[in-house]
Motif scaffolding. Structure first.
Motif, short mmCIF file in Angstrom:
data_model
loop_
_atom_site.label_atom_id
_atom_site.label_comp_id
_atom_site.label_asym_id
_atom_site.label_seq_id
_atom_site.Cartn_x
_atom_site.Cartn_y
_atom_site.Cartn_z
N CYS A 18 74.20 12.62 27.44
CA CYS A 18 73.28 13.05 26.39
C CYS A 18 74.00 14.04 25.47
O CYS A 18 74.63 14.97 25.93
CB CYS A 18 72.04 13.71 26.99
SG CYS A 18 70.89 14.31 25.72
N GLY A 19 73.86 13.80 24.19
CA GLY A 19 74.45 14.69 23.21
C GLY A 19 73.41 15.31 22.30
O GLY A 19 73.69 15.64 21.17
N VAL A 20 72.18 15.44 22.79
CA VAL A 20 71.09 15.94 21.96
C VAL A 20 71.35 17.37 21.47
O VAL A 20 70.86 17.76 20.42
CB VAL A 20 69.73 15.81 22.68
CG1 VAL A 20 69.56 16.89 23.74
CG2 VAL A 20 68.59 15.82 21.71
N ASN A 21 72.15 18.12 22.18
CA ASN A 21 72.47 19.48 21.75
C ASN A 21 73.61 19.53 20.74
O ASN A 21 73.90 20.58 20.18
CB ASN A 21 72.83 20.35 22.97
CG ASN A 21 71.63 20.58 23.86
OD1 ASN A 21 70.51 20.68 23.39
ND2 ASN A 21 71.85 20.64 25.15
N ASP A 22 74.26 18.39 20.48
CA ASP A 22 75.33 18.30 19.49
C ASP A 22 74.70 18.17 18.11
O ASP A 22 74.04 17.17 17.82
CB ASP A 22 76.21 17.09 19.80
CG ASP A 22 77.36 16.92 18.82
OD1 ASP A 22 77.45 17.67 17.83
OD2 ASP A 22 78.17 16.01 19.05
N THR A 23 74.88 19.14 17.27
CA THR A 23 74.22 19.13 15.95
C THR A 23 75.00 18.34 14.91
O THR A 23 74.54 18.23 13.77
CB THR A 23 74.02 20.57 15.45
OG1 THR A 23 75.29 21.23 15.38
CG2 THR A 23 73.09 21.35 16.37
N THR A 24 76.15 17.76 15.26
CA THR A 24 76.94 17.04 14.28
C THR A 24 76.54 15.58 14.13
O THR A 24 76.88 14.95 13.13
CB THR A 24 78.44 17.11 14.62
OG1 THR A 24 78.67 16.47 15.88
CG2 THR A 24 78.91 18.55 14.67
N LYS A 25 75.83 15.02 15.09
CA LYS A 25 75.42 13.62 15.01
C LYS A 25 74.24 13.39 15.95
O LYS A 25 74.06 14.10 16.93
CB LYS A 25 76.57 12.69 15.38
CG LYS A 25 77.05 12.88 16.80
CD LYS A 25 78.22 11.99 17.12
CE LYS A 25 78.56 12.15 18.57
NZ LYS A 25 79.85 12.39 18.95
N PRO A 26 73.41 12.39 15.66
CA PRO A 26 72.28 12.12 16.56
C PRO A 26 72.77 11.52 17.88
O PRO A 26 73.72 10.75 17.92
CB PRO A 26 71.43 11.12 15.78
CG PRO A 26 72.32 10.53 14.75
CD PRO A 26 73.42 11.52 14.50
N CYS A 27 72.12 11.90 18.94
CA CYS A 27 72.46 11.37 20.26
C CYS A 27 71.87 9.98 20.43
O CYS A 27 70.83 9.65 19.86
CB CYS A 27 71.89 12.30 21.34
SG CYS A 27 72.26 11.72 23.01
N TRP A 28 72.50 9.18 21.28
CA TRP A 28 71.98 7.85 21.59
C TRP A 28 70.56 7.94 22.12
O TRP A 28 69.74 7.05 21.88
CB TRP A 28 72.88 7.14 22.61
CG TRP A 28 72.87 7.79 23.98
CD1 TRP A 28 73.73 8.73 24.44
CD2 TRP A 28 71.92 7.57 25.01
NE1 TRP A 28 73.38 9.12 25.71
CE2 TRP A 28 72.28 8.41 26.09
CE3 TRP A 28 70.82 6.75 25.16
CZ2 TRP A 28 71.56 8.46 27.28
CZ3 TRP A 28 70.11 6.79 26.35
CH2 TRP A 28 70.48 7.64 27.40
N CYS A 29 70.22 9.04 22.80
CA CYS A 29 68.90 9.16 23.43
C CYS A 29 67.78 9.27 22.40
O CYS A 29 66.62 8.98 22.71
CB CYS A 29 68.85 10.32 24.41
SG CYS A 29 68.87 11.96 23.66
#
Length: 71
Positions: A18-29
């Motif tokens: 999960c990359g939901v906390n990554d503000t540079t791109k939307p996460c797959w989730c």
């Protein structure tokens, strides 16, 4: 999905990527349709804390609700 610090799938305990906390791109989730029946399998204590991994989502969609096992 809300921001999470839990890197593991609540169903199979694999890393959920999960990359939901990554503000540079939307996460797959945020783009994935997760079946409600699969969400219902998450233990109450784990709901809303981490993403179900893509592998569990794909497996659930392939085998169906009656035949799904996370491990």
């Amino acid at each position: 999905m809300q921001a999470s610090n839990q890197p593991y799938c609540p169903l199979c305990t694999s890393i959920n990527l999960c990359g939901v906390n990554d503000t540079t791109k939307p996460c797959w989730c945020t783009l994935e349709k997760v079946p409600e029946a699969l969400i219902q399998r998450v233990p109450d204590a784990e709901k809303g804390k981490s993403c179900i991994c893509q592998a569990c989502i794909k497996k659930f969609n392939l085998v169906g609700e009656d035949n799904f096992t996370a491990l």
